[in-house]
Enzyme design. Structure first.
Site, mmCIF file in Angstrom:
data_model
loop_
_atom_site.group_PDB
_atom_site.id
_atom_site.type_symbol
_atom_site.label_atom_id
_atom_site.label_comp_id
_atom_site.label_asym_id
_atom_site.label_seq_id
_atom_site.Cartn_x
_atom_site.Cartn_y
_atom_site.Cartn_z
ATOM 1 N N SER A 19 -69.738 8.983 -32.777
ATOM 2 C CA SER A 19 -69.705 7.603 -33.294
ATOM 3 C C SER A 19 -68.699 6.767 -32.501
ATOM 4 C CB SER A 19 -69.389 7.577 -34.795
ATOM 5 O OG SER A 19 -68.062 7.950 -35.038
ATOM 6 N N ARG A 74 -60.712 29.286 -19.250
ATOM 7 C CA ARG A 74 -60.523 27.845 -19.378
ATOM 8 C C ARG A 74 -60.463 27.195 -18.000
ATOM 9 N NH1 ARG A 74 -59.111 25.641 -24.353
ATOM 10 N NH2 ARG A 74 -58.456 27.392 -25.576
ATOM 11 N N MET A 105 -63.727 18.899 -28.614
ATOM 12 C CA MET A 105 -63.065 19.961 -29.365
ATOM 13 C C MET A 105 -62.520 21.103 -28.496
ATOM 14 S SD MET A 105 -63.090 18.736 -32.320
ATOM 15 C CE MET A 105 -62.578 20.078 -33.384
ATOM 16 N N ILE A 119 -59.233 22.292 -25.901
ATOM 17 C CA ILE A 119 -57.890 21.958 -25.418
ATOM 18 C C ILE A 119 -57.927 21.981 -23.885
ATOM 19 C CG2 ILE A 119 -55.487 22.759 -25.321
ATOM 20 C CD1 ILE A 119 -55.900 22.233 -28.131
ATOM 21 N N LEU A 120 -57.334 20.973 -23.271
ATOM 22 C CA LEU A 120 -57.298 20.936 -21.799
ATOM 23 C C LEU A 120 -55.995 21.565 -21.303
ATOM 24 C CD1 LEU A 120 -58.637 17.293 -21.524
ATOM 25 C CD2 LEU A 120 -59.886 19.370 -20.863
ATOM 26 N N HIS A 172 -56.930 10.215 -32.520
ATOM 27 C CA HIS A 172 -56.601 11.207 -33.551
ATOM 28 C C HIS A 172 -56.695 10.550 -34.931
ATOM 29 C CE1 HIS A 172 -54.832 14.825 -35.164
ATOM 30 N NE2 HIS A 172 -54.057 14.066 -35.923
ATOM 31 N N ASP A 199 -50.684 14.186 -23.169
ATOM 32 C CA ASP A 199 -49.735 14.935 -22.340
ATOM 33 C C ASP A 199 -49.990 16.423 -22.589
ATOM 34 O OD1 ASP A 199 -48.570 15.575 -24.726
ATOM 35 O OD2 ASP A 199 -46.698 14.474 -24.369
ATOM 36 N N GLU A 200 -49.039 17.264 -22.210
ATOM 37 C CA GLU A 200 -49.354 18.692 -22.256
ATOM 38 C C GLU A 200 -49.279 19.309 -23.655
ATOM 39 O OE1 GLU A 200 -47.175 20.458 -18.999
ATOM 40 O OE2 GLU A 200 -47.913 18.867 -17.676
ATOM 41 N N ASP A 248 -51.589 16.492 -29.306
ATOM 42 C CA ASP A 248 -51.424 15.201 -29.998
ATOM 43 C C ASP A 248 -50.001 14.644 -29.911
ATOM 44 O OD1 ASP A 248 -54.118 15.351 -30.785
ATOM 45 O OD2 ASP A 248 -53.616 16.515 -32.552
HETATM 46 C C1 GRF Z 1 -62.806 11.222 -34.731
HETATM 47 O O1 GRF Z 1 -62.490 11.135 -36.091
HETATM 48 C C2 GRF Z 1 -61.569 11.384 -33.885
HETATM 49 O O2 GRF Z 1 -60.418 10.887 -34.486
HETATM 50 C C3 GRF Z 1 -61.452 12.874 -33.736
HETATM 51 O O3 GRF Z 1 -62.756 13.355 -33.711
HETATM 52 C C4 GRF Z 1 -63.617 12.466 -34.425
HETATM 53 C C5 GRF Z 1 -64.808 12.196 -33.563
HETATM 54 O O4 GRF Z 1 -65.824 11.553 -34.252
HETATM 55 N N1 GRF Z 1 -60.688 13.205 -32.548
HETATM 56 P P1 GRF Z 1 -67.097 11.037 -33.455
HETATM 57 O O5 GRF Z 1 -67.734 12.240 -32.767
HETATM 58 O O6 GRF Z 1 -66.658 10.007 -32.479
HETATM 59 O O7 GRF Z 1 -68.023 10.470 -34.512
#
Ligand code: GRF
Length: 201
Positions: A16, A65, A90, A92-93, A109, A141-142, A145
């Site tokens: 979204s 990774r 989803m 981690i880099l 976030h 950053d590393e 969040d």
């Molecule tokens: C969002 O709520 C964002 O804060 C988090 O993941 C969600 C992604 O939602 N990092 P969408 O896939 O953009 O709908």
């Protein structure tokens, strides 16, 4: 106008926020590629509908990774990406990847950082009992969040809220501030001084 910022959006799910970035039609920024680690992400459909190239790089096909990221890097180079927007990505880099894009990766976030970092931020805020939460756009950053904060929006928590109702209101704010942060970047209006990101509008 100066050269457009070439942005790659990284997704894993619904997308979204990708949609909000597309709909914002930011004049200084072009979404040149959407990268998904999840072949079933609905975000892929959104990109295709808007004729944006999609690169699916399934992390399960890579033994480390580093290999996974090498592949991402290779594809990004093909698109000459200069800004990465993580939008529900989803994975981690690694520090190496992040260093290669220093101050050029943004993340969104669903909480007011530094409160409730990591996963399940919406549930964490609800369970903790805070009266306000929100969302944060920050440079990556590393840490997890922990990077310099670009924009935040506050969302009140009501007694009647469920995780779903709260998330819905947070999403509304996310869809507003993520495109705004990207626009500011594209227009060269963000300056990082230590932990602070200064906005010159
Ligand atoms: C969002 O709520 C964002 O804060 C988090 O993941 C969600 C992604 O939602 N990092 P969408 O896939 O953009 O709908």
């Amino acid at each position: 106008m100066n050269k457009k910022t070439r942005m790659g959006v990284f997704v894993s799910g619904s997308g979204s926020n990708l949609q909000a970035l597309i709909d914002a039609k930011i004049p200084s920024v072009e979404i040149v590629v959407v990268v998904s680690n999840n072949p079933d992400a609905y975000a892929i459909e959104r990109a295709k509908k808007n004729k944006i190239p999609v690169e699916v790089i399934d992390h399960r096909n890579y033994s480390s990774r580093e290999d996974f990221e090498r592949e991402i890097q290779k594809r990004l180079d093909q698109y000459k990406v200069d800004l990465i927007a993580l939008a529900g990505f989803m994975r981690i880099l690694t520090p190496l990847f992040i260093r290669n894009y220093k101050n050029r990766i943004m993340n969104l976030h669903p909480a007011l950082l530094p409160s409730f970092p990591g996963t399940n931020a919406v549930k964490q805020a609800l369970m903790y009992g805070v009266k306000f939460t929100g969302c944060t756009v920050h440079f990556v950053d590393e840490g997890v969040d922990t990077g310099p904060i670009i924009l935040q929006a506050v969302v009140p928590i009501y007694d009647t809220d469920t995780e779903e109702s709260l998330l819905e209101r947070i999403h509304k704010e996310e869809h507003r501030i993520y495109p705004e942060a990207v626009r500011l970047f594209g227009e060269g209006k963000l300056r990082i001084e230590g932990r602070r990101v200064l906005v010159s509008e």
